[in-house]
Write a protein that holds these residues in place. Structure first.
Motif, PDB file in Angstrom:
ATOM      1  N   TYR A 198       0.830  -1.155   0.154  1.00 34.21           N
ATOM      2  CA  TYR A 198       0.251   0.205  -0.026  1.00 34.21           C
ATOM      3  C   TYR A 198       0.863   1.348   0.063  1.00 34.21           C
ATOM      4  N   CYS A 226       2.317   4.597  -2.633  1.00 34.73           N
ATOM      5  CA  CYS A 226       2.316   5.337  -3.684  1.00 34.73           C
ATOM      6  C   CYS A 226       3.627   6.206  -3.797  1.00 34.73           C
ATOM      7  N   TYR A 273       4.607   9.963  -5.632  1.00 29.91           N
ATOM      8  CA  TYR A 273       4.128  11.380  -6.432  1.00 29.91           C
ATOM      9  C   TYR A 273       5.444  12.071  -6.915  1.00 29.91           C
ATOM     10  N   LEU A 281       0.442  11.813  -9.116  1.00 28.12           N
ATOM     11  CA  LEU A 281       0.563  10.597  -8.832  1.00 28.12           C
ATOM     12  C   LEU A 281       1.328   9.672 -10.164  1.00 28.12           C
ATOM     13  N   TYR A 328       0.843   3.576  -7.880  1.00 26.29           N
ATOM     14  CA  TYR A 328       0.145   3.158  -6.650  1.00 26.29           C
ATOM     15  C   TYR A 328       0.065   1.876  -6.557  1.00 26.29           C
ATOM     16  N   GLY A 329      -0.214   1.079  -5.499  1.00 27.97           N
ATOM     17  CA  GLY A 329       0.016  -0.232  -5.035  1.00 27.97           C
ATOM     18  C   GLY A 329       1.343  -0.529  -5.449  1.00 27.97           C
ATOM     19  N   GLN A 362       0.438   4.705 -12.936  1.00 27.41           N
ATOM     20  CA  GLN A 362      -0.728   5.565 -13.243  1.00 27.41           C
ATOM     21  C   GLN A 362      -0.906   5.961 -14.734  1.00 27.41           C
ATOM     22  N   THR A 369      -0.698   4.126   1.979  1.00 29.16           N
ATOM     23  CA  THR A 369      -1.922   4.182   2.012  1.00 29.16           C
ATOM     24  C   THR A 369      -2.609   2.912   2.973  1.00 29.16           C
TER      25      THR A 369
END
Lengths: 107, 120
Positions: free
Chosen positions: A32, A34, A36, A46, A49-50, A55, A91
């Motif tokens: 979890y 990310c 940026y 972004l 993710y994951g 993205q 996250t």
């Protein structure tokens, strides 16, 4: 709160270089995570993710790896537009927390 | 194309309440989670809270007692209220769409940010 620690804090590199930025979580966060990218005066964008999923619209020279506590963001061949500050964010649980950032500038 | 735009005062006095609004275009706010975040030189990027049309919301504990977040679906806007301001609340405030699928979350669209200075 889960502490996120990035290294290095700053990095100088040249166009065409391969760059790796590391992020370590203070506890297990599975995948979890990310990444940026932020340019001066702009909002973060972004990238990943994951931990590993790119993205939509992000160039394939960006890739993410890792799970558990240790993660990396790799830029395979730096382009002029990649010079920016990069942040990781967990996250896994709220409060969501960010790393302190890695500033990538031109050598 | 989804766009978010923050609006509100740029200067607020200590002890007062900050009110910011995020106007969303290109998507209905009813269908997603929405967050407020802020960024200051001293504390870096900080998530403040998220909310959903369903009423689901969550707050960063140190700020929870001072924060309220609301939605106006008729105007496709959501808002942040932060009370009892101090100089430590000086920051660039961002609104962002929050994707929450299963256990995963991410902030995929952001507003441009609004600088809020707390000073008398």
């Amino acid at each position: 709160d889960i502490q996120m620690t990035q290294s290095p804090s700053s990095l100088s590199a040249s166009v065409g270089d391969r760059v790796i930025i590391t992020c370590r979580a203070g506890q297990l966060i599975s995948s979890y995570l990310c990444w940026y990218q932020q340019k001066p005066g702009k909002a973060p964008k972004l990238l990943i993710y994951g931990a590993t999923d790119l993205q939509s619209g992000v160039p394939s020279r960006f890739s993410g790896r890792g799970s558990g506590t240790d993660f990396t963001l790799t830029i395979s061949s730096l382009q002029p537009e990649d010079f920016a500050t990069y942040y990781c964010q967990q996250t896994y649980t709220t409060p969501y927390t960010f790393g302190q950032g890695t500033k990538l500038d031109i050598k | 194309q989804l766009q978010l735009q923050e609006s509100g005062p740029g200067l607020v006095k200590p002890s007062e309440t900050l009110s910011l609004t995020c106007t969303v275009s290109g998507a209905s706010i009813s269908n997603y989670y929405w967050s407020w975040l802020r960024q200051s030189p001293g504390k870096g990027l900080e998530w403040i809270a998220f909310t959903h049309f369903s009423g689901s919301s969550d707050y960063n504990p140190p700020l929870k007692s001072r924060v309220a977040i609301s939605m106006d679906t008729s105007r496709n806007q959501f808002s942040l209220s932060l009370a009892s301001l101090t100089a430590a609340d000086t920051a660039v405030y961002y609104c962002a769409r929050t994707i929450r699928t299963g256990d995963e979350s991410s902030f995929d669209y952001w507003g441009q940010g609004i600088l809020v200075t707390v000073s008398s």
